[in-house]
Scaffold this motif. Structure first.
Motif, PDB file in Angstrom:
ATOM      1  N   LEU A 122      24.494  64.202  49.948  1.00 28.19           N
ATOM      2  CA  LEU A 122      24.471  65.369  49.072  1.00 28.19           C
ATOM      3  C   LEU A 122      23.710  66.508  49.751  1.00 28.19           C
ATOM      4  O   LEU A 122      22.931  66.294  50.684  1.00 28.19           O
ATOM      5  CB  LEU A 122      23.867  65.027  47.714  1.00 28.19           C
ATOM      6  N   HIS A 123      23.948  67.705  49.247  1.00 29.60           N
ATOM      7  CA  HIS A 123      23.418  68.913  49.871  1.00 29.60           C
ATOM      8  C   HIS A 123      22.603  69.715  48.878  1.00 29.60           C
ATOM      9  O   HIS A 123      23.003  69.891  47.719  1.00 29.60           O
ATOM     10  CB  HIS A 123      24.579  69.775  50.390  1.00 29.60           C
ATOM     11  N   ILE A 124      21.440  70.169  49.326  1.00 32.03           N
ATOM     12  CA  ILE A 124      20.647  71.117  48.552  1.00 32.03           C
ATOM     13  C   ILE A 124      20.177  72.216  49.499  1.00 32.03           C
ATOM     14  O   ILE A 124      20.175  72.038  50.726  1.00 32.03           O
ATOM     15  CB  ILE A 124      19.437  70.455  47.841  1.00 32.03           C
ATOM     16  N   ASN A 125      19.794  73.333  48.924  1.00 29.25           N
ATOM     17  CA  ASN A 125      19.389  74.491  49.717  1.00 29.25           C
ATOM     18  C   ASN A 125      18.106  75.051  49.119  1.00 29.25           C
ATOM     19  O   ASN A 125      18.039  75.307  47.916  1.00 29.25           O
ATOM     20  CB  ASN A 125      20.506  75.546  49.684  1.00 29.25           C
ATOM     21  N   VAL A 126      17.094  75.193  49.962  1.00 34.73           N
ATOM     22  CA  VAL A 126      15.821  75.745  49.492  1.00 34.73           C
ATOM     23  C   VAL A 126      15.472  76.956  50.345  1.00 34.73           C
ATOM     24  O   VAL A 126      15.173  76.822  51.536  1.00 34.73           O
ATOM     25  CB  VAL A 126      14.695  74.699  49.571  1.00 34.73           C
ATOM     26  N   LEU A 127      15.579  78.130  49.758  1.00 34.93           N
ATOM     27  CA  LEU A 127      15.272  79.378  50.452  1.00 34.93           C
ATOM     28  C   LEU A 127      16.012  79.492  51.783  1.00 34.93           C
ATOM     29  O   LEU A 127      15.462  79.914  52.797  1.00 34.93           O
ATOM     30  CB  LEU A 127      13.758  79.499  50.687  1.00 34.93           C
ATOM     31  N   GLY A 128      17.259  79.054  51.781  1.00 38.71           N
ATOM     32  CA  GLY A 128      18.089  79.146  52.979  1.00 38.71           C
ATOM     33  C   GLY A 128      18.023  77.939  53.892  1.00 38.71           C
ATOM     34  O   GLY A 128      18.794  77.830  54.855  1.00 38.71           O
ATOM     35  N   GLN A 129      17.102  77.000  53.624  1.00 41.28           N
ATOM     36  CA  GLN A 129      16.999  75.779  54.420  1.00 41.28           C
ATOM     37  C   GLN A 129      17.972  74.733  53.872  1.00 41.28           C
ATOM     38  O   GLN A 129      17.873  74.309  52.723  1.00 41.28           O
ATOM     39  CB  GLN A 129      15.576  75.221  54.367  1.00 41.28           C
ATOM     40  N   HIS A 130      18.936  74.331  54.717  1.00 42.53           N
ATOM     41  CA  HIS A 130      19.890  73.307  54.302  1.00 42.53           C
ATOM     42  C   HIS A 130      19.241  71.930  54.388  1.00 42.53           C
ATOM     43  O   HIS A 130      18.632  71.575  55.396  1.00 42.53           O
ATOM     44  CB  HIS A 130      21.131  73.338  55.192  1.00 42.53           C
ATOM     45  N   ILE A 131      19.384  71.162  53.317  1.00 42.41           N
ATOM     46  CA  ILE A 131      18.830  69.806  53.259  1.00 42.41           C
ATOM     47  C   ILE A 131      19.946  68.857  52.850  1.00 42.41           C
ATOM     48  O   ILE A 131      20.645  69.097  51.862  1.00 42.41           O
ATOM     49  CB  ILE A 131      17.666  69.719  52.247  1.00 42.41           C
ATOM     50  N   PHE A 132      20.103  67.783  53.618  1.00 43.46           N
ATOM     51  CA  PHE A 132      21.115  66.770  53.331  1.00 43.46           C
ATOM     52  C   PHE A 132      20.405  65.448  53.074  1.00 43.46           C
ATOM     53  O   PHE A 132      19.609  64.989  53.901  1.00 43.46           O
ATOM     54  CB  PHE A 132      22.087  66.632  54.504  1.00 43.46           C
ATOM     55  N   VAL A 133      20.679  64.836  51.935  1.00 43.99           N
ATOM     56  CA  VAL A 133      20.075  63.561  51.566  1.00 43.99           C
ATOM     57  C   VAL A 133      21.113  62.464  51.734  1.00 43.99           C
ATOM     58  O   VAL A 133      22.240  62.578  51.226  1.00 43.99           O
ATOM     59  CB  VAL A 133      19.547  63.587  50.116  1.00 43.99           C
ATOM     60  N   LEU A 134      20.730  61.409  52.453  1.00 56.77           N
ATOM     61  CA  LEU A 134      21.621  60.277  52.697  1.00 56.77           C
ATOM     62  C   LEU A 134      21.155  59.096  51.860  1.00 56.77           C
ATOM     63  O   LEU A 134      20.086  58.544  52.091  1.00 56.77           O
ATOM     64  CB  LEU A 134      21.608  59.894  54.186  1.00 56.77           C
ATOM     65  N   ASN A 135      21.949  58.723  50.870  1.00 53.37           N
ATOM     66  CA  ASN A 135      21.597  57.590  50.014  1.00 53.37           C
ATOM     67  C   ASN A 135      22.273  56.297  50.455  1.00 53.37           C
ATOM     68  O   ASN A 135      22.054  55.249  49.848  1.00 53.37           O
ATOM     69  CB  ASN A 135      21.981  57.891  48.566  1.00 53.37           C
ATOM     70  N   SER A 136      23.080  56.363  51.497  1.00 48.51           N
ATOM     71  CA  SER A 136      23.852  55.204  51.945  1.00 48.51           C
ATOM     72  C   SER A 136      23.393  54.742  53.326  1.00 48.51           C
ATOM     73  O   SER A 136      23.246  55.558  54.250  1.00 48.51           O
ATOM     74  CB  SER A 136      25.342  55.567  52.001  1.00 48.51           C
ATOM     75  N   PHE A 137      23.194  53.443  53.459  1.00 54.62           N
ATOM     76  CA  PHE A 137      22.824  52.854  54.747  1.00 54.62           C
ATOM     77  C   PHE A 137      23.903  53.109  55.792  1.00 54.62           C
ATOM     78  O   PHE A 137      23.607  53.487  56.934  1.00 54.62           O
ATOM     79  CB  PHE A 137      22.611  51.342  54.575  1.00 54.62           C
ATOM     80  N   ASN A 138      25.168  52.944  55.409  1.00 56.59           N
ATOM     81  CA  ASN A 138      26.257  53.119  56.380  1.00 56.59           C
ATOM     82  C   ASN A 138      26.320  54.549  56.909  1.00 56.59           C
ATOM     83  O   ASN A 138      26.543  54.769  58.101  1.00 56.59           O
ATOM     84  CB  ASN A 138      27.600  52.725  55.735  1.00 56.59           C
TER      85      ASN A 138
END
Length: 505
Positions: free
Chosen positions: A68-84
């Motif tokens: 999933l993707h979130i953006n904080v003040l222009g900083q792209h952040i990607f969270v990986l919830n899956s081991f694969n």
């Protein structure tokens, strides 16, 4: 013939052109993964929780998917919830996913940018890793340190039996004693050791103040230039105090081992092995000093959390405790303590250690940074993005672990034709070139503490005023997650067990 060659050349160039156009099109039209909708300009700054963010990330994963993707003040952040997905990105493409983000508060102002966990990917990082791998790179390599771990764990048994109400302090003291002896050849005093005190102070500070995003300076780096006396700049004072503690933690034991070597009385250690028979440049000296500090801080804290979790689990799981003790009694007997030589003969103890690492995830989330633009699974991952593997989510995935909230070592044993569930050590120590370099040492420390404690202790709930007190299963929020303080009863299993605990070391 010439005409055919020219035609072939044109076709080749055309093919290259089509490929480049497709790549450019894919890059320009690749979308970001789904995620919570943010506000204009500031993005998701109000959505990111400051308490146990891994739980929120896991909930978002159920709604938006494994990446999933979130953006904080222009900083792209990607969270990986899956081991694969973490393996696909962080392991298989580790050449571009092994950087760390620039973190103004903890990395720059507090000084942790000098340590391996925060170090940017590059030559100095590779030297740190090379030093660590040389000394701790395999299970076979750490065998030389097994006697230290066994001796310090026996001392822990005495302290825990004498003052069970100070269990967490005993665990912390033992972890510090083991890692100081291994890193610097330093033998701690029984109580109030100055180097253990420094380490505890530093580790408490990084746990409290080291979470990226807890301070506005992480989002507005220009605030780092604000003077400490300026209204609202209290973070500058915090950072200065933390930096002073960290510098002391790195310098004091390192100067100790140098003095011991100059006097010809240094014990074998990580630092002495790297310093002996060499004249170091300023850069080499810096790398050895901060490599040792990185192992010292990492080893001292992660095993504390895991070993404290063990006592919580045993307090709540008497049947598991009894089953483990039956295995130890049948293999080891009652006349000696378990040793590393028994490890392969104690599969249930091994399973308990795996479950400890899964049940309370010591490092629930870690940060990676991308050094090149990437497209993964059709998603655009821009250079400089923050990529967070949610290790807590991976180790609590009901698709991989049945009833994940339950403490159940048998999930790691083959039974009734079922394969064991995924070994958490593939996940909990991190990914790619950022995996924990001291993982074999930590694994050994957790195992010997678990085996020896079960051999001689009965661990149970405390009874106060005739009422049995059941500890609450709750873990702290922070860079490193610990069980919240709890009470338990620790008694010798028998007179023979008491005699084993009291033996001279």
């Amino acid at each position: 013939m010439l005409t055919l060659t020219i035609v072939a050349l044109y076709l080749c160039l055309a093919g290259v052109g089509v490929y480049l156009i497709k790549q450019s099109f894919a890059k320009n039209h690749a979308r970001y993964p789904p995620g919570p909708r943010g506000l204009p300009l500031v993005g998701n700054i109000q959505d990111i929780p400051h308490v146990k963010p891994w739980l929120t990330f896991a909930e978002w994963g159920k709604k938006y998917g494994d990446i999933l993707h979130i953006n904080v003040l222009g900083q792209h952040i990607f969270v990986l919830n899956s081991f694969n997905i973490a393996v696909e990105m962080l392991d298989k493409k580790s050449s571009i996913y092994s950087d760390r983000p620039f973190v103004p508060m903890s990395g720059e102002l507090m000084g942790y940018g000098q340590t391996l966990p925060y170090l940017r990917y590059g030559e100095r990082f590779r030297l740190f890793r090379k030093n660590c791998h040389r000394i701790f790179g395999s299970r076979a390599a750490v065998v030389v340190y097994h006697p230290i771990e066994e001796t310090e764990t026996r001392r822990f048994l005495k302290r825990a039996l004498a003052k069970p109400d100070q269990l967490q302090a005993h665990i912390r003291h033992t972890a510090g004693a083991i890692i100081l002896r291994i890193c610097y050849g330093y033998e701690v005093k029984d109580d109030n050791d100055p180097l253990v005190d420094i380490a505890e102070r530093a580790l408490d500070q990084i746990a409290r103040y080291g979470i990226t995003g807890d301070f506005m300076v992480d989002f507005l780096p220009s605030l780092a230039k604000v003077p400490e006396w300026f209204p609202g700049a209290g973070f500058k004072r915090i950072a200065r105090e933390c930096r002073e503690t960290l510098e002391e933690m790195a310098a004091a034991p390192y100067n100790f081992v140098k003095d011991q070597m100059a006097a010809g009385i240094a014990l074998k250690s990580f630092s002495s092995d790297l310093l002996k028979d060499r004249t170091l440049t300023t850069e080499e000296d810096y790398v050895v000093k901060w490599s040792a500090q990185s192992l010292f801080s990492g080893g001292a804290e992660t095993t504390v959390s895991a070993n404290y979790s063990f006592f919580l689990a045993m307090t709540l799981s008497p049947d598991i405790q009894k089953k483990a003790q039956v295995e130890i009694d049948s293999v080891v007997g009652h006349d000696r303590l378990p040793s590393f030589a028994d490890r392969t003969s104690l599969p249930y103890i091994e399973a308990i250690c795996k479950e400890i690492l899964r049940w309370n995830v010591v490092l629930p989330c870690t940060d990676h940074s991308v050094t090149e633009d990437d497209i993964h699974d059709g998603y655009n991952i821009p250079k400089g993005s923050l990529v967070i593997p949610n290790i807590w989510s991976m180790l609590n995935d009901p698709q991989k672990y049945a009833n994940p909230s339950e403490f159940n070592p048998e999930r790691f044993l083959a039974k009734d034709g079922k394969e064991p569930e995924t070994d958490p050590r593939m996940v909990c120590f991190g990914f790619g070139r950022r995996h924990c370099p001291g993982l074999h040492l930590a694994d050994a420390s957790i195992w010997i503490s678990t085996a020896m404690s079960l051999a001689v202790f009965d661990i149970s709930k405390v009874v106060e005023n005739g009422v049995e007190i059941t500890p609450k299963v709750d873990f702290t929020s922070g860079l490193i997650s610990h069980p919240k303080p709890f009470k338990c009863s620790i008694k010798a299993r028998s007179e023979k067990a008491f005699a084993l605990i009291q033996q001279d070391i």
